[in-house]
Write a protein that holds these residues in place. Structure first.
Motif, mmCIF file in Angstrom:
data_model
loop_
_atom_site.group_PDB
_atom_site.id
_atom_site.type_symbol
_atom_site.label_atom_id
_atom_site.label_comp_id
_atom_site.label_asym_id
_atom_site.label_seq_id
_atom_site.Cartn_x
_atom_site.Cartn_y
_atom_site.Cartn_z
ATOM 1 N N LYS A 187 -29.809 -4.918 0.221
ATOM 2 C CA LYS A 187 -29.647 -6.115 0.793
ATOM 3 C C LYS A 187 -31.368 -6.701 0.396
ATOM 4 O O LYS A 187 -30.782 -8.321 0.159
ATOM 5 C CB LYS A 187 -29.988 -5.409 2.202
ATOM 6 N N ASP A 232 -33.466 -9.131 9.190
ATOM 7 C CA ASP A 232 -32.879 -7.482 8.548
ATOM 8 C C ASP A 232 -32.929 -7.171 9.576
ATOM 9 O O ASP A 232 -33.320 -6.799 10.715
ATOM 10 C CB ASP A 232 -34.905 -6.758 7.986
ATOM 11 N N SER A 256 -28.989 -8.660 7.949
ATOM 12 C CA SER A 256 -28.627 -7.111 6.393
ATOM 13 C C SER A 256 -28.529 -6.306 7.784
ATOM 14 O O SER A 256 -29.581 -6.688 8.619
ATOM 15 C CB SER A 256 -29.160 -6.488 5.735
#
Length: 454
Positions: A187, A251, A291
């Motif tokens: 990712k 993230d 992500s």
């Protein structure tokens, strides 16, 4: 005869229920260092695929009427080795793999076929130490080709090809992206590639949202002025300012607390932030890519994630497939990894590559990279990566989870304890009743930075 699947390739359709479009994909062969691996051919209008041997070094493909002929430059392949017969059944395709009395046999998922067997899309079949796969596709307008848009190793997986082409079209826009996938599916690598293609002059700034406790969220997101609180020894910009005119990669979006969700939404809605201790807001211009390991839409429906924040972050949402669902890429991935780690002298045995194809790879591409890096070093210069060597490396990691669900559960526990302890790995070890060296091994496998939690 139908050969049962022996691996965790869990995306094959049921017989007679797939779409009437398909690709033939050459996974590769370790016997010629994966030369021509990743080749793709459309099977539209094809009723027979024939496999045989040719002299030279390159794979040869010819299409004549409704027959696709593949000639493979390997001594293990017979002159007339095998063929796949394709029958259209309603709106679906059916595939029968036939061995033509070859010298070394034809196999489906490592099992020799007795003359003819039903081949399922997504299964690996072997023709004289060369490995192949047929994939059914739902988007008939996707060109049949190996795509290297966002990853130098590229992909021949139809689903990932479509995702990468869409991301390429969106790269120069400011559309926010939401990348979903298991740990190790790439990712952040994908996000960095999109940033490089975007043409944005600013920096790529990555932040792990799981490391943001509510008492640190303002300082990390918005920055602070010197003297704003104890420990604020200097002016510090927040992540929005750091990524101004660039890309902000967030993230682990699913780990964001409700308080942090509210503050993140406010910043994105207003397009400006105010440092802690200041009274004048600062504008920013960032492209946001997030992500997550979690299904954010499901979290929204469960009332655990703000729907207005989700709508701002999911301009385009894509799920990156796990490695067990893109085994057709294992040839090119294997070649790229062990060459980059050990040069071109190390070889990989066919039995070892069969092991790579049959392993479930619960940590995905990251685990493949680490395994082949270790194997390349242990094989030594001019050495060979053998099946036994791979087995030994994989056996040494039996303390690690071996299923996607258990991997996610372990990672969640590790991240939670790192956040609670401020990144103190010794405290994490005590909390989880593990040896510190085991915690460090987990951190290395997940590529987590403990300092981000301090």
């Amino acid at each position: 005869m139908t050969i049962p699947e022996e691996t965790l390739s869990d995306d094959s359709p049921l017989l007679g229920q797939g779409p009437a479009h398909a690709w033939l994909i050459f996974i590769g062969s370790s016997e010629n260092d994966f030369r021509n691996a990743g080749g793709v051919w459309s099977l539209d209008g094809v009723s027979k695929i024939s496999f045989g041997r040719v002299s030279g070094t390159d794979l040869q493909a010819e299409r004549e009427d409704n027959e696709l002929s593949l000639r493979i430059p390997l001594g293990w392949v017979s002159g007339r080795h095998a063929e796949v017969r394709i029958v259209k059944s309603g709106t679906a395709l059916e595939f029968d793999l036939c061995d033509l009395d070859s010298r070394n046999g034809t196999h489906i998922e490592r099992q020799a076929i007795p003359g003819m067997a039903r081949l399922l899309a997504g299964q690996v079949f072997e023709v004289g130490r060369s490995f192949w796969m047929i994939r059914e596709i739902t988007q008939h307008d996707v060109p049949p080709e190996h795509v290297r848009v966002l990853d130098p190793s590229g992909t021949s997986n139809p689903m990932l090809c479509g995702i990468q082409r869409t991301l390429l079209r969106l790269a120069t826009s400011d559309v926010p992206l939401l990348l979903h996938g298991e740990t190790g599916t790439g990712k952040e690598i994908t996000a960095r590639s999109v940033h490089k293609l975007s043409g944005r002059p600013g920096a790529f700034v990555a932040t792990n949202l799981a490391a943001l406790s509510d008492d640190r969220i303002d300082s990390i997101l918005f920055g602070h002025k010197r003297g704003a609180f104890i420990g604020a020894d200097e002016d510090r910009p927040g992540i929005f300012e750091q990524a101004d005119k660039g890309t902000l990669f967030l993230d682990e979006l699913g780990e964001l607390s409700p308080a942090a969700q509210t503050k993140l939404h406010a910043a994105l809605a207003e397009g400006r932030v105010m440092r802690v201790g200041e009274e004048k807001p600062r504008k920013f211009d960032v492209r946001v890519i997030c992500s997550t390991l979690h299904d954010i839409r499901a979290l929204v429906e469960a009332g655990k994630f703000r729907p207005d924040l989700y709508s701002r972050l999911a301009g385009f949402a894509a799920t990156l497939p796990p490695l067990r669902r893109r085994r057709e890429d294992l040839g090119v991935l294997t070649k790229v990894v062990y060459r980059s780690r050990a040069g071109t002298e190390v070889k990989i045995a066919t039995r070892a590559f069969r092991r790579i194809l049959s392993h479930s790879w619960p940590f995905n591409v990251r685990e493949l990279h680490q395994t082949l890096a270790t194997a390349s070093i242990l094989a030594g210069t001019n050495g060979e990566i053998s099946r036994d060597l791979l087995d030994d490396i994989l056996a040494s990691r039996r303390d690690m989870p071996q299923s996607p669900e258990s991997v996610s559960e372990l990672r969640a526990k590790l991240v939670s304890e790192l956040a609670k302890t401020g990144g103190d790995t010794a405290e994490v070890a005590r909390a989880l009743h593990r040896e510190p060296k085991e915690i460090h091994r987990w951190i290395e496998r997940f590529e987590i930075e403990p300092d981000a939690y301090r």
